[in-house]
Design a protein around this motif. Structure first.
Motif, PDB file in Angstrom:
ATOM      1  N   THR A  75       0.829  -1.220   0.000  1.00 43.08           N
ATOM      2  CA  THR A  75       0.000   0.000   0.000  1.00 43.08           C
ATOM      3  C   THR A  75       0.857   1.261   0.000  1.00 43.08           C
ATOM      4  O   THR A  75       0.353   2.354  -0.190  1.00 43.08           O
ATOM      5  N   HIS A  78      -5.087  -3.711  -3.264  1.00 41.45           N
ATOM      6  CA  HIS A  78      -5.454  -2.487  -2.541  1.00 41.45           C
ATOM      7  C   HIS A  78      -5.722  -1.339  -3.501  1.00 41.45           C
ATOM      8  O   HIS A  78      -6.336  -0.356  -3.137  1.00 41.45           O
ATOM      9  N   ARG A  79      -5.239  -1.494  -4.745  1.00 37.42           N
ATOM     10  CA  ARG A  79      -5.491  -0.496  -5.792  1.00 37.42           C
ATOM     11  C   ARG A  79      -6.076  -1.226  -7.003  1.00 37.42           C
ATOM     12  O   ARG A  79      -5.422  -2.089  -7.592  1.00 37.42           O
ATOM     13  N   GLY A 134      -7.755   9.121  -6.925  1.00 38.00           N
ATOM     14  CA  GLY A 134      -6.658   9.193  -7.886  1.00 38.00           C
ATOM     15  C   GLY A 134      -6.727  10.460  -8.717  1.00 38.00           C
ATOM     16  O   GLY A 134      -5.709  11.086  -9.013  1.00 38.00           O
ATOM     17  N   SER A 186      -6.607  -0.313  -9.904  1.00 40.35           N
ATOM     18  CA  SER A 186      -5.960  -0.035 -11.185  1.00 40.35           C
ATOM     19  C   SER A 186      -4.942  -1.105 -11.565  1.00 40.35           C
ATOM     20  O   SER A 186      -4.646  -1.302 -12.741  1.00 40.35           O
ATOM     21  N   THR A 187      -4.398  -1.818 -10.557  1.00 40.44           N
ATOM     22  CA  THR A 187      -3.352  -2.811 -10.840  1.00 40.44           C
ATOM     23  C   THR A 187      -3.919  -4.182 -11.190  1.00 40.44           C
ATOM     24  O   THR A 187      -3.169  -5.049 -11.658  1.00 40.44           O
ATOM     25  N   GLN A 219     -11.905   5.060  -5.389  1.00 41.80           N
ATOM     26  CA  GLN A 219     -10.475   5.079  -5.680  1.00 41.80           C
ATOM     27  C   GLN A 219     -10.178   5.960  -6.895  1.00 41.80           C
ATOM     28  O   GLN A 219      -9.167   6.665  -6.928  1.00 41.80           O
TER      29      GLN A 219
END
Length: 501
Positions: A424, A453-454, A499, A456-457, A495
């Motif tokens: 993170t 945790h993101r 971002g 986008s990944t 998120q």
């Protein structure tokens, strides 16, 4: 020299056994015991056991033997008078047992305070960045001083109780000697006892007997202190997990088809609430499956169950239709790799960290692993390159560099099944790009469970599973979940908004 070698060898074996026992204990044990407490048992408690044995092992044989010889000689001179003196022995035994009980009690308290001191030192040094940034040096120092004062208090109590045995023995000896001179002297004068020469022999022998008795009592007190430490050591050695993990004996060397969570529920020891309930999930070989959800949703629990840190409370985990419990632990761990959220590195060389637990590392493979993890460039710029010592927990490296070393370690291990707990910690754009490229190479061709945790990944994962309060609420690809799962859409938009800001 031989005695010292044997003593040190036994102490060394105790430390090895303790450390081996600790490493083999289940993960749940470490949630309840402080690291400093375990360090204290291996170092301080074992040392106190050694000190107790070192000063007593010869004397505990010699002193009783001397007492026996002198006592037998006294019986031959005057049997009746010797039996009268012997009546004092139960009083000595009772008093010394009381002193011994207090010595064990205060010895245990002293060792417990030493464990607290060790724990404060360990936490303060490992968290030195937090201590300094919060300007908490005085706070930590005061905490240490309080426990150090309690340790001193317990130590002095034990010392005072220990010193009681000396005056007690002296007093008893003086009473016996006075009584003997009065009683025996009258018998000699009246002609009903031993001759004057025999009486003098009796008195001298009795005085000689008092010295080994006094020494023996002192050694008994030292043993009592050692017993307090040995109790803590053997409590750990004899510790049995409340819920032991069964050791399967079936060996596997590859994943053929899939991993299946079949209606799995789990609750942690001492907790009435389920951390995971009725969870089912299929992870086909070679696919990337991501777990998403808010903190406390159960993502880490799923990963810990797959790593077999715990076994399910209900339901089963199947590996190619074989229950994970039936598979040999070593066999399963050899197939498994893990990159943790908190990067764990050791105070050793970069080479040793990448080739962790490989006693004969393949240098070419290490270099290739570092290259695949985008770590080779910065390693080559270091003065000692792969032989660079990176400090405790890799403190000499930046956050992005530590992550890439951890990924290189996983690549070197070449696991078939990978558990990836996404970090993170925020990185600069270049570091994040390099780390993400390394992650993509690491996951290629493997069966992967990602704790994300993101979002986008993991947008391109084969499957995304949304968890909420230990329950699976949605499953599918990113676009499908955006359309069908309100919880996933809410998490994604939140998120995305953060971002964008």
């Amino acid at each position: 020299v031989t005695t010292m070698y044997l003593l040190q060898s036994v102490t060394n074996d105790f430390r090895k056994s303790l450390f081996g026992k600790i490493l083999n204990l289940p993960l749940a044990f470490f949630h309840k015991v402080k690291t400093g407490e375990l360090i204290s048992r291996i170092v301080s408690d074992v040392q106190m056991m050694q000190n107790s044995v070192a000063v007593t092992i010869v004397d505990m044989i010699r002193d009783p033997l001397q007492v026996f010889v002198y006592y037998a000689f006294l019986l031959t001179i005057d049997f009746k008078m010797t039996l009268i003196i012997t009546l004092v022995a139960p009083i000595i035994i009772v008093v010394m047992s009381v002193i011994g009980r207090y010595l064990r009690r205060y010895g245990t308290r002293m060792q417990e305070k030493m464990a607290e001191l060790t724990s404060i030192i360990q936490e303060g040094i490992s968290g030195i960045r937090v201590v300094k940034v919060f300007n908490a040096i005085n706070f930590e120092l005061e905490k240490f001083k309080k426990v150090a004062d309690k340790y001193l208090h317990s130590l002095m109590k034990m010392y005072r109780v220990n010193r009681l045995s000396g005056p007690f023995n002296e007093t008893v000896g003086a009473v016996i000697a006075s009584s003997l001179l009065w009683y025996g002297g009258n018998k000699v004068l009246m002609g009903t006892g031993p001759s004057p020469a025999e009486f003098m022999q009796y008195v001298i022998t009795l005085l000689l007997l008092m010295e080994p008795v006094k020494l023996f009592m002192d050694k008994v007190n030292r043993v009592q202190q050692g017993l307090a430490a040995s109790k803590r050591v053997f409590t750990l050695l004899d510790h049995k997990p409340t819920v032991p993990l069964p050791q399967g004996d079936k060996k596997i060397d590859s994943l053929k088809k899939r991993i299946l969570f079949d209606n799995v529920s789990f609750k942690y020891e001492g907790n009435d609430e389920f951390a995971l309930r009725n969870f089912s999930l299929e992870i086909p070989k070679g696919e990337v499956v991501a777990l998403v959800g808010h903190s406390g949703a159960g993502k880490s629990t799923v990963a810990d169950l797959l790593a077999r840190f715990y076994d399910p409370t209900e339901g089963n985990i199947l590996v190619d239709d074989t229950n994970l419990k039936e598979i040999s632990m070593n066999s399963w761990k050899n197939m498994l790799g893990m990159v943790t959220q908190e990067v764990i590195l050791f105070n050793d060389t970069i080479l040793a960290n990448i080739a962790y637990c490989d006693s004969n590392p393949d240098l070419e493979r290490v270099v290739n692993s570092a290259r695949a993890a985008n770590a080779l460039d910065f390693i080559e710029q270091l003065p000692q390159k792969f032989e660079t010592i990176i400090g405790d927990r890799g403190m000499k490296l930046s956050g992005g560099e530590r992550q890439r070393i951890a990924i290189a370690r996983a690549i070197y291990r070449n696991p078939q099944v990978l558990i990836f707990d996404e970090a993170t910690s925020a990185l600069d754009s270049l570091s994040e790009k390099l780390v993400q490229e390394a992650i993509d190479r690491l996951m290629a061709g493997r069966t992967v469970l990602v704790i994300a945790h993101r979002l986008s990944t993991i947008i391109h994962s084969h499957k995304i599973v949304m968890l909420d309060k230990g329950t699976k609420v949605a499953e599918g690809k990113h676009r499908v979940l955006l359309e069908q799962s309100p919880q996933y859409k809410e998490l994604y938009e939140m998120q995305f908004a953060i971002g964008r800001k």
